[in-house]
Design an enzyme around this catalytic site. Sequence first.
Site, PDB file in Angstrom:
ATOM      1  NE  ARG A  93      -1.511  12.004   7.899  1.00 57.86           N
ATOM      2  CZ  ARG A  93      -1.394  12.933   8.606  1.00 57.86           C
ATOM      3  NH1 ARG A  93      -2.508  14.275   8.542  1.00 57.86           N
ATOM      4  NH2 ARG A  93      -0.048  13.685   8.255  1.00 57.86           N
ATOM      5  CG  ASP A 108       3.542   1.927   9.549  1.00 58.90           C
ATOM      6  OD1 ASP A 108       3.729   1.639   8.766  1.00 58.90           O
ATOM      7  OD2 ASP A 108       3.870   2.047  10.394  1.00 58.90           O
ATOM      8  CB  VAL A 153       8.464   6.979  14.199  1.00 60.48           C
ATOM      9  CG1 VAL A 153       7.875   7.482  13.224  1.00 60.48           C
ATOM     10  CG2 VAL A 153       9.960   5.849  13.839  1.00 60.48           C
ATOM     11  CE  LYS A 162      -1.604   1.476   4.148  1.00 60.32           C
ATOM     12  NZ  LYS A 162      -1.716   2.908   4.204  1.00 60.32           N
ATOM     13  NE  ARG A 214       0.700  10.460  10.682  1.00 58.76           N
ATOM     14  CZ  ARG A 214       0.014   9.353   9.525  1.00 58.76           C
ATOM     15  NH1 ARG A 214      -0.769   8.941  10.199  1.00 58.76           N
ATOM     16  NH2 ARG A 214       0.630   9.041   8.487  1.00 58.76           N
ATOM     17  N   PRO A 215       1.853  16.294  11.247  1.00 61.60           N
ATOM     18  CG  PRO A 215       4.094  16.837  12.330  1.00 61.60           C
ATOM     19  CD  PRO A 215       3.045  15.896  12.736  1.00 61.60           C
ATOM     20  CB  ILE A 216       1.908  18.538   5.744  1.00 60.30           C
ATOM     21  CG1 ILE A 216       1.250  19.808   6.364  1.00 60.30           C
ATOM     22  CG2 ILE A 216       0.807  17.779   6.212  1.00 60.30           C
ATOM     23  CD1 ILE A 216       0.518  20.109   5.126  1.00 60.30           C
ATOM     24  CG  ASP A 217       6.884  20.466   9.808  1.00 57.36           C
ATOM     25  OD1 ASP A 217       6.114  19.528   9.835  1.00 57.36           O
ATOM     26  OD2 ASP A 217       8.008  20.492  10.750  1.00 57.36           O
ATOM     27  CG  LEU A 218      10.420  17.653   7.984  1.00 59.91           C
ATOM     28  CD1 LEU A 218      10.517  16.404   8.944  1.00 59.91           C
ATOM     29  CD2 LEU A 218      10.914  18.781   8.537  1.00 59.91           C
TER      30      LEU A 218
HETATM   31  C1  EPZ Z   1       4.663   7.134   6.106  1.00 55.78           C
HETATM   32  O1  EPZ Z   1       3.424   7.757   7.081  1.00 55.78           O
HETATM   33  C2  EPZ Z   1       3.511   5.544   5.948  1.00 55.78           C
HETATM   34  N1  EPZ Z   1       2.411   5.859   5.462  1.00 55.78           N
HETATM   35  C3  EPZ Z   1       2.829   4.953   7.905  1.00 55.78           C
HETATM   36  O2  EPZ Z   1       2.352   4.134   7.833  1.00 55.78           O
HETATM   37  C4  EPZ Z   1       3.877   5.400   8.167  1.00 55.78           C
HETATM   38  O3  EPZ Z   1       3.399   5.076   9.716  1.00 55.78           O
HETATM   39  C5  EPZ Z   1       5.251   6.390   8.095  1.00 55.78           C
HETATM   40  O4  EPZ Z   1       5.563   6.532   6.785  1.00 55.78           O
HETATM   41  C6  EPZ Z   1       6.288   6.422   9.274  1.00 55.78           C
HETATM   42  O5  EPZ Z   1       7.549   4.847   8.358  1.00 55.78           O
HETATM   43  C7  EPZ Z   1       2.318   5.870   3.811  1.00 55.78           C
HETATM   44  O6  EPZ Z   1       3.857   5.748   3.657  1.00 55.78           O
HETATM   45  C8  EPZ Z   1       1.185   6.273   3.047  1.00 55.78           C
HETATM   46  P1  EPZ Z   1       6.350  10.807   8.477  1.00 55.78           P
HETATM   47  P2  EPZ Z   1       4.104   9.655   7.032  1.00 55.78           P
HETATM   48  O7  EPZ Z   1       6.116  11.616   7.592  1.00 55.78           O
HETATM   49  O8  EPZ Z   1       4.618   9.984   5.847  1.00 55.78           O
HETATM   50  C9  EPZ Z   1       6.896  13.429  11.283  1.00 55.78           C
HETATM   51  C10 EPZ Z   1       0.457   2.763   8.238  1.00 55.78           C
HETATM   52  O9  EPZ Z   1       0.044   2.266   8.627  1.00 55.78           O
HETATM   53  N2  EPZ Z   1       7.204  14.418  10.761  1.00 55.78           N
HETATM   54  O10 EPZ Z   1       7.656   9.359   7.726  1.00 55.78           O
HETATM   55  O11 EPZ Z   1       3.167  10.672   7.175  1.00 55.78           O
HETATM   56  C11 EPZ Z   1       6.037  13.008  11.359  1.00 55.78           C
HETATM   57  O12 EPZ Z   1       4.800  13.181  13.054  1.00 55.78           O
HETATM   58  C12 EPZ Z   1       0.541   3.959   7.466  1.00 55.78           C
HETATM   59  O13 EPZ Z   1       0.540   2.038   7.037  1.00 55.78           O
HETATM   60  C13 EPZ Z   1       7.218  15.594  10.951  1.00 55.78           C
HETATM   61  O14 EPZ Z   1       7.403  16.321  11.803  1.00 55.78           O
HETATM   62  O15 EPZ Z   1       4.764   9.484   8.200  1.00 55.78           O
HETATM   63  C14 EPZ Z   1       7.091  11.252  12.489  1.00 55.78           C
HETATM   64  O16 EPZ Z   1       6.581  11.258  13.761  1.00 55.78           O
HETATM   65  C15 EPZ Z   1       0.687   5.198   9.212  1.00 55.78           C
HETATM   66  N3  EPZ Z   1       6.616  17.032   9.707  1.00 55.78           N
HETATM   67  C16 EPZ Z   1       8.593  11.312  11.581  1.00 55.78           C
HETATM   68  O17 EPZ Z   1       8.394  12.267  11.097  1.00 55.78           O
HETATM   69  C17 EPZ Z   1       6.570  16.495   8.527  1.00 55.78           C
HETATM   70  O18 EPZ Z   1       6.213  17.532   7.873  1.00 55.78           O
HETATM   71  C18 EPZ Z   1       7.585  10.070  10.675  1.00 55.78           C
HETATM   72  O19 EPZ Z   1       6.602  10.399  10.039  1.00 55.78           O
HETATM   73  C19 EPZ Z   1       6.138  14.995   8.515  1.00 55.78           C
HETATM   74  C20 EPZ Z   1       6.659  14.103   9.434  1.00 55.78           C
END
Ligand code: EPZ
Length: 423
Positions: free
Chosen positions: A93, A307, A329, A22, A122-126
């Site tokens: 998301r 996950d 995480v 997925k 679940r921020p998107i600032d990055l």
């Molecule tokens: C992906 O989410 C996966 N989703 C998540 O799987 C998975 O848990 C996550 O990566 C971590 O491996 C998909 O791939 C669709 P991140 P994503 O950005 O990209 C912080 C599932 O169960 N962060 O790697 O949203 C965030 O808060 C889902 O299939 C910021 O601070 O995760 C977290 O602590 C759930 N700012 C860390 O980074 C941002 O702009 C990792 O998040 C983005 C993230």
Amino acid sequence: MDKLVIKGGHRISGNITASGSKNTSLPIIAATLLTGNGTFTLHRIPDLKDITTFTQLLRQLGAETAFSGNTLQISSQNVTNVQAPYELVKKMRASIYVLGPMLARFGHARVSLPGGCAFGPRPIDLHLMAMEKLGATITIETGFIDATIPGGKLQGGHIVFPVSSVGATGNALMAAVLAEGTTTISNAAAEPEIETLCKFLIAMGATIKGTGTTELEIKGANSLNAIEFHNVFDRIEAGTLLAAAAITGGDITVNGVDPEQMKAVLKKFVHAGCTVQTTENSITLKSQQKLLPTDVTAKPYPAFPTDMQAQWIALMTQADGTTSITDKVYHERFNHIPELNRLGAHIEIHKNQAIVHGPQLLSGTKVMSTDLRASASLVLAGLVAQGTTEVLRVYHLDRGYEKIEIKLNSLGADISREKYNEF
Ligand code: EPZ
């Protein structure tokens, strides 16, 4: 609404093939927005609600899609609309993945701010920082991210992520492949999902160095082409199926996988007392059900994945001793614990650490799903609980597991899917 009714006590054993990933499907589907040159044919795309939601979003933007037998065809030739509406973004998301490709191809994108999530912010600032580093101007108004490029085209830049982010790395990659000049990404996510996205973009004609590492260099291309592509396996579904055998004292062979991508998880199963054998594309796990407490800390790849954290907690309720599970995480990803405790588990939470006291005899009752992997952990607990466990709101489960009860029943489980009403 659907629930799964699980009669516990059946060993999980036999052969099964993992579905397509997925979390790889979503970024590669987004990447089809990068070009109108031809039609993409994507194989081994899982038939999941998240995929349906995402293809709906692409059609809303003007793409044509056709999905049958796990093959998805997409043409983005006629995409003109650059607005991703709240109604679809709030369902998933990962819709934020359209930001990078739309900016790269059209110079403009309007994406609804994604909602919160069951396990904390679940921020998107990055994501936004990366787009700005490539020359975008971002404003947030009336719940929308509005991204434009004053100079007309994204410019290569240097992106340094302070935190490893799968999604932000994906968006940065999909923006950089059509930017003018060279982009470097430091502390990029190195998850298999990102490695596969790099391979997909390279097959489309992109120039990317460092695939599979945390340091990426992308040379912008003038244009890219549609391709045919075979998606990789879902390492989290595979890990969940292995856990189903481990928790029920069963034995299972999961086919169509790459054990290399699951080393951290397989190591933990062995430490917990299971025997694990692998070939190039299969994993066989045997469990005597006498499980040993095995601590886990969830961190970015190649460490143990967040996950799989909820599934591991369910498994450790049966281990002979006390286990500590830390999630570095997502610090609040523990909504499954109160529900597991209602099944008879004895689990405490201290900040981002769960302490599981085992072994605990679980007895079936009604439990509520709260998010995708939490619902998977409740199904695992139901497999070993005495009596009948009813997992409610399985729409969470259907987002990320393709026909999971059919797969588990083919391995000896006794699960039925039933309709019910919530008052
Ligand atoms: C992906 O989410 C996966 N989703 C998540 O799987 C998975 O848990 C996550 O990566 C971590 O491996 C998909 O791939 C669709 P991140 P994503 O950005 O990209 C912080 C599932 O169960 N962060 O790697 O949203 C965030 O808060 C889902 O299939 C910021 O601070 O995760 C977290 O602590 C759930 N700012 C860390 O980074 C941002 O702009 C990792 O998040 C983005 C993230």
